[in-house]
Write a protein that holds these residues in place. Structure first.
Motif, mmCIF file in Angstrom:
data_model
loop_
_atom_site.group_PDB
_atom_site.id
_atom_site.type_symbol
_atom_site.label_atom_id
_atom_site.label_comp_id
_atom_site.label_asym_id
_atom_site.label_seq_id
_atom_site.Cartn_x
_atom_site.Cartn_y
_atom_site.Cartn_z
ATOM 1 N N ASP A 1 15.359 -5.496 22.136
ATOM 2 C CA ASP A 1 14.346 -6.532 22.333
ATOM 3 C C ASP A 1 12.969 -5.955 22.635
ATOM 4 O OD1 ASP A 1 13.713 -9.212 22.190
ATOM 5 O OD2 ASP A 1 13.903 -9.537 24.347
ATOM 6 N N TYR A 2 12.654 -4.830 22.021
ATOM 7 C CA TYR A 2 11.298 -4.310 22.091
ATOM 8 C C TYR A 2 10.383 -5.154 21.207
ATOM 9 C CZ TYR A 2 11.953 0.174 24.555
ATOM 10 O OH TYR A 2 12.174 1.140 25.499
ATOM 11 N N THR A 3 9.088 -5.173 21.507
ATOM 12 C CA THR A 3 8.127 -5.776 20.587
ATOM 13 C C THR A 3 8.244 -5.031 19.262
ATOM 14 O OG1 THR A 3 6.642 -6.280 22.425
ATOM 15 C CG2 THR A 3 5.701 -6.335 20.210
ATOM 16 N N PRO A 4 8.396 -5.736 18.134
ATOM 17 C CA PRO A 4 8.763 -5.072 16.872
ATOM 18 C C PRO A 4 7.616 -4.338 16.189
ATOM 19 C CG PRO A 4 8.511 -7.421 16.506
ATOM 20 C CD PRO A 4 8.347 -7.206 17.990
ATOM 21 N N TYR A 5 6.997 -3.393 16.900
ATOM 22 C CA TYR A 5 5.884 -2.663 16.309
ATOM 23 C C TYR A 5 6.340 -1.775 15.155
ATOM 24 C CZ TYR A 5 3.244 -4.004 20.499
ATOM 25 O OH TYR A 5 2.611 -4.707 21.497
ATOM 26 N N PHE A 6 7.446 -1.055 15.333
ATOM 27 C CA PHE A 6 7.924 -0.175 14.268
ATOM 28 C C PHE A 6 8.396 -0.998 13.072
ATOM 29 C CE2 PHE A 6 10.985 2.955 12.393
ATOM 30 C CZ PHE A 6 10.046 3.935 12.106
ATOM 31 N N ASN A 7 8.996 -2.125 13.350
ATOM 32 C CA ASN A 7 9.385 -3.076 12.306
ATOM 33 C C ASN A 7 8.162 -3.473 11.463
ATOM 34 O OD1 ASN A 7 11.272 -5.622 11.426
ATOM 35 N ND2 ASN A 7 9.230 -6.347 11.915
ATOM 36 N N ASP A 8 7.059 -3.804 12.131
ATOM 37 C CA ASP A 8 5.841 -4.208 11.426
ATOM 38 C C ASP A 8 5.249 -3.047 10.628
ATOM 39 O OD1 ASP A 8 6.317 -6.562 12.689
ATOM 40 O OD2 ASP A 8 4.591 -6.482 14.031
ATOM 41 N N ILE B 1 6.909 -0.529 9.205
ATOM 42 C CA ILE B 1 7.713 -0.330 7.997
ATOM 43 C C ILE B 1 7.375 -1.394 6.949
ATOM 44 C CG2 ILE B 1 10.055 -0.369 7.063
ATOM 45 C CD1 ILE B 1 9.417 2.181 8.559
ATOM 46 N N ILE B 2 7.196 -2.632 7.387
ATOM 47 C CA ILE B 2 6.816 -3.704 6.458
ATOM 48 C C ILE B 2 5.467 -3.392 5.809
ATOM 49 C CG2 ILE B 2 6.117 -6.123 6.295
ATOM 50 C CD1 ILE B 2 8.199 -6.769 8.423
ATOM 51 N N MET B 3 4.508 -2.962 6.625
ATOM 52 C CA MET B 3 3.163 -2.665 6.124
ATOM 53 C C MET B 3 3.186 -1.546 5.090
ATOM 54 S SD MET B 3 -0.025 -3.560 6.409
ATOM 55 C CE MET B 3 -1.597 -2.910 5.867
ATOM 56 N N ILE B 4 3.869 -0.459 5.389
ATOM 57 C CA ILE B 4 3.933 0.662 4.447
ATOM 58 C C ILE B 4 4.721 0.261 3.208
ATOM 59 C CG2 ILE B 4 4.728 3.033 4.117
ATOM 60 C CD1 ILE B 4 2.322 2.772 5.941
ATOM 61 N N GLY B 5 5.746 -0.570 3.394
ATOM 62 C CA GLY B 5 6.514 -1.061 2.252
ATOM 63 C C GLY B 5 5.657 -1.860 1.289
ATOM 64 N N TRP B 6 4.696 -2.620 1.821
ATOM 65 C CA TRP B 6 3.767 -3.360 0.959
ATOM 66 C C TRP B 6 2.841 -2.411 0.201
ATOM 67 C CZ3 TRP B 6 2.391 -7.363 5.298
ATOM 68 C CH2 TRP B 6 3.327 -8.412 5.265
ATOM 69 N N LEU B 7 2.382 -1.367 0.879
ATOM 70 C CA LEU B 7 1.412 -0.447 0.277
ATOM 71 C C LEU B 7 2.040 0.439 -0.793
ATOM 72 C CD1 LEU B 7 -0.579 0.676 3.444
ATOM 73 C CD2 LEU B 7 -1.372 -0.856 1.635
ATOM 74 N N LEU C 1 9.718 7.448 -2.405
ATOM 75 C CA LEU C 1 9.040 6.650 -1.380
ATOM 76 C C LEU C 1 9.133 5.143 -1.618
ATOM 77 C CD1 LEU C 1 5.794 8.635 -0.486
ATOM 78 C CD2 LEU C 1 7.727 8.139 0.992
ATOM 79 N N PRO C 2 8.820 4.643 -2.818
ATOM 80 C CA PRO C 2 8.918 3.185 -3.016
ATOM 81 C C PRO C 2 10.323 2.655 -2.751
ATOM 82 C CG PRO C 2 7.710 4.200 -4.820
ATOM 83 C CD PRO C 2 8.308 5.321 -4.023
ATOM 84 N N THR C 3 11.330 3.401 -3.199
ATOM 85 C CA THR C 3 12.714 2.961 -2.981
ATOM 86 C C THR C 3 13.075 3.019 -1.508
ATOM 87 O OG1 THR C 3 13.343 3.771 -5.168
ATOM 88 C CG2 THR C 3 15.120 3.366 -3.593
ATOM 89 N N MET C 4 12.681 4.108 -0.834
ATOM 90 C CA MET C 4 13.038 4.278 0.572
ATOM 91 C C MET C 4 12.439 3.176 1.439
ATOM 92 S SD MET C 4 12.385 7.479 3.166
ATOM 93 C CE MET C 4 10.776 6.922 3.731
ATOM 94 N N PHE C 5 11.135 2.934 1.300
ATOM 95 C CA PHE C 5 10.503 1.909 2.130
ATOM 96 C C PHE C 5 10.921 0.508 1.706
ATOM 97 C CE2 PHE C 5 7.664 5.382 3.345
ATOM 98 C CZ PHE C 5 7.591 5.167 4.707
ATOM 99 N N GLY C 6 11.257 0.349 0.432
ATOM 100 C CA GLY C 6 11.800 -0.935 -0.005
ATOM 101 C C GLY C 6 13.138 -1.218 0.655
ATOM 102 N N ASN C 7 13.989 -0.191 0.739
ATOM 103 C CA ASN C 7 15.290 -0.357 1.392
ATOM 104 C C ASN C 7 15.144 -0.592 2.888
ATOM 105 O OD1 ASN C 7 16.661 0.010 -1.023
ATOM 106 N ND2 ASN C 7 16.932 2.202 -0.728
ATOM 107 N N LEU C 8 14.232 0.149 3.509
ATOM 108 C CA LEU C 8 14.018 -0.024 4.947
ATOM 109 C C LEU C 8 13.483 -1.419 5.262
ATOM 110 C CD1 LEU C 8 12.425 3.430 5.915
ATOM 111 C CD2 LEU C 8 14.658 2.565 6.638
ATOM 112 N N CYS D 1 14.104 -5.271 8.024
ATOM 113 C CA CYS D 1 13.015 -5.747 8.880
ATOM 114 C C CYS D 1 12.892 -7.269 8.817
ATOM 115 C CB CYS D 1 11.690 -5.105 8.455
ATOM 116 S SG CYS D 1 11.653 -3.305 8.609
ATOM 117 N N THR D 2 12.263 -7.808 9.827
ATOM 118 C CA THR D 2 12.023 -9.250 9.894
ATOM 119 C C THR D 2 10.532 -9.502 10.038
ATOM 120 O OG1 THR D 2 14.153 -9.603 10.988
ATOM 121 C CG2 THR D 2 12.540 -11.376 11.140
ATOM 122 N N LEU D 3 9.958 -10.244 9.101
ATOM 123 C CA LEU D 3 8.539 -10.554 9.165
ATOM 124 C C LEU D 3 8.319 -11.765 10.057
ATOM 125 C CD1 LEU D 3 5.636 -10.138 8.228
ATOM 126 C CD2 LEU D 3 6.146 -11.548 6.214
#
Length: 440
Positions: free
Chosen positions: A326-333, A335-341, A363-370, A374-376
């Motif tokens: 239940d940490y603030t999902p900073y790392f989650n965010d 991964i989402i950001m880099i996945g978009w880029l 890289l595209p596959t890895m961050f896409g899988n990660l 994640c939850t936006l």
């Protein structure tokens, strides 16, 4: 016997007598309730009474839950997609994977490390076991589920063997002189590489002790920090608050600057290549904190992203821990950001050209899988403000026009000379035409 009882009662405090009288009153009330309950049960079938008694017994034996738990099992949906990223391959640390047949070969090496450790420290094994026994309840509370499969003696023994194995492993990693000729972990490179990755797994943790500070910092500095660059002082600052190794990583990955929580109005962003075509420039950030992505004056600054064979494994376990703890999902965010880029190889190539990533086709596959793990969350997304600024910037026709001009006509010295020559020729032609018209 009666006289003796009377003498004992003489020394009972008045408060205790009152408490006993009060209990008697409560018991009387409880008896009346029980009688009423028996009347209610007169019409309940016998087999249902037995079932109720059985279930009641289980309810009475439920162990209390601790609020101090920090070591969890990964949820099955996550595990099913990538089981090898959450399961130790060579060595079990802690109770969750203890005793598994496929991990038994390493148990002998653990005991060898324990033998060397005891010989060096000259402290009796019984002393160490006693210290662990005194903290058994506290140690068990660190795990999110009750450890039913290990009795007290087994649990205490497991903690000693696994804790000493970690200490001895770190010592031998830092000081090669302490390694023995029969140490197959450090003399067999492949075995060493597999074991070190097992230490990152969420389910493969032991509670962290402050006494491990020096050797753990040495390990993080020399090995783990290469996978996620983190300022060394942060390890020392957060060590006393960390529950285990993975928690230490998570504490160090908090954003270095606080950002006002904003509602995410633009829940996506184009890939890096498309942003570049819209006039956005890219630059490798100077911060060692991965999360410190900034956008100022048309420049998107991203700290260098190291990518190795096991980067995805480490990221998955950090994401799972962040969510479960239940940490603030900073790392989650992040991964989402880099996945978009990075959605395509051309995005990775652009970031490579700007020294933000090491070139990797995966890289595209890895961050896409990660990103699938994640939850936006629109409310409070870490990069909400940055995305809003990006949206406004790339919608400006002026920025896109400048980018097109530069990328298509001034992208090389030869192209620049050609364009300038064409412009000069055009100006001369116009001038000549104007002069001819004036002469007329």
């Amino acid at each position: 016997m009666l006289a003796m009882d009377e003498r004992v009662d003489e020394h009972v405090p008045v408060e205790i007598e009152k408490l006993a009288d009060s209990s008697s009153t409560v018991n009387t009330g409880a008896t009346e309730k029980a009688m009423a309950h028996e009347d209610e049960n007169e019409h309940v079938p016998i087999d249902m009474k037995k079932l109720a008694d059985s279930l009641s017994g289980k309810l009475e034996t439920l162990p209390p839950l601790s609020t101090k738990c920090s070591i969890y099992r990964v949820a099955e949906p996550r595990r099913c997609s990538n089981p090898s990223h959450y399961t130790p391959q060579m060595v079990s640390i802690g109770p969750f994977h203890h005793g598994k047949e496929e991990l038994q070969p390493m148990e002998e090496h653990k005991r060898r490390y324990l033998k060397c450790f005891l010989q060096r420290t000259k402290v009796s094994m019984a002393r160490f076991l006693t210290l662990i026994k005194e903290r058994e309840a506290e140690l068990r509370d660190c795990y999110a589920e009750t450890i039913h499969n290990l009795g007290s003696d087994e649990f205490v023994t497991m903690v000693l063997v696994d804790a000493v194995f970690l200490i001895e492993f770190f010592l031998r990693f830092c000081e090669s002189d302490w390694r023995t000729d029969d140490d197959r972990i450090f003399t067999k490179t492949k075995l060493f590489l597999v074991i070190r990755y097992d230490f990152w797994l969420l389910e493969n943790q032991l509670p962290l002790e402050i006494s491990l500070l020096t050797i753990t910092i040495s390990w993080f500095r020399a090995d783990l920090s290469g996978f996620l660059p983190i300022e060394e002082k942060l390890f020392e600052n957060h060590f006393s608050k960390a529950a285990h190794f993975l928690d230490l990583f998570m504490l160090c990955l908090q954003p270095s600057q606080s950002r006002a929580p904003l509602q995410l109005k633009y829940p996506t962003v184009p890939g890096a290549k498309e942003l570049h075509q819209a006039g956005v420039k890219f630059k490798a950030g100077s911060s060692k904190n991965l999360l410190d992505i900034k956008f100022e004056k048309g420049i998107l600054e991203i700290p260098f992203i190291p990518v190795y064979e096991k980067t995805e494994l480490l990221c998955r376990n950090l994401l799972a821990f962040e969510w479960l703890h239940d940490y603030t999902p900073y790392f989650n965010d992040y991964i989402i950001m880099i996945g978009w880029l990075i959605t395509a190889p051309k995005d990775a190539e652009l970031l490579f050209e700007n020294e933000i990533v090491g070139l990797s086709e995966e890289l595209p596959t890895m961050f896409g899988n990660l990103s699938k793990d994640c939850t936006l969350v629109l409310d409070g997304f870490l990069y909400s403000g940055l995305l809003a600024d990006l949206y406004i910037y790339r919608k400006s026709p002026w920025h896109k026009w400048k980018a097109t001009l530069k990328q298509n006509y001034f992208n090389t010295p030869r192209a620049s000379i050609s364009v300038i020559a064409a412009v000069i020729l055009l100006l001369l032609t116009v001038t000549q035409t104007v002069c001819s018209l004036v002469a007329l």
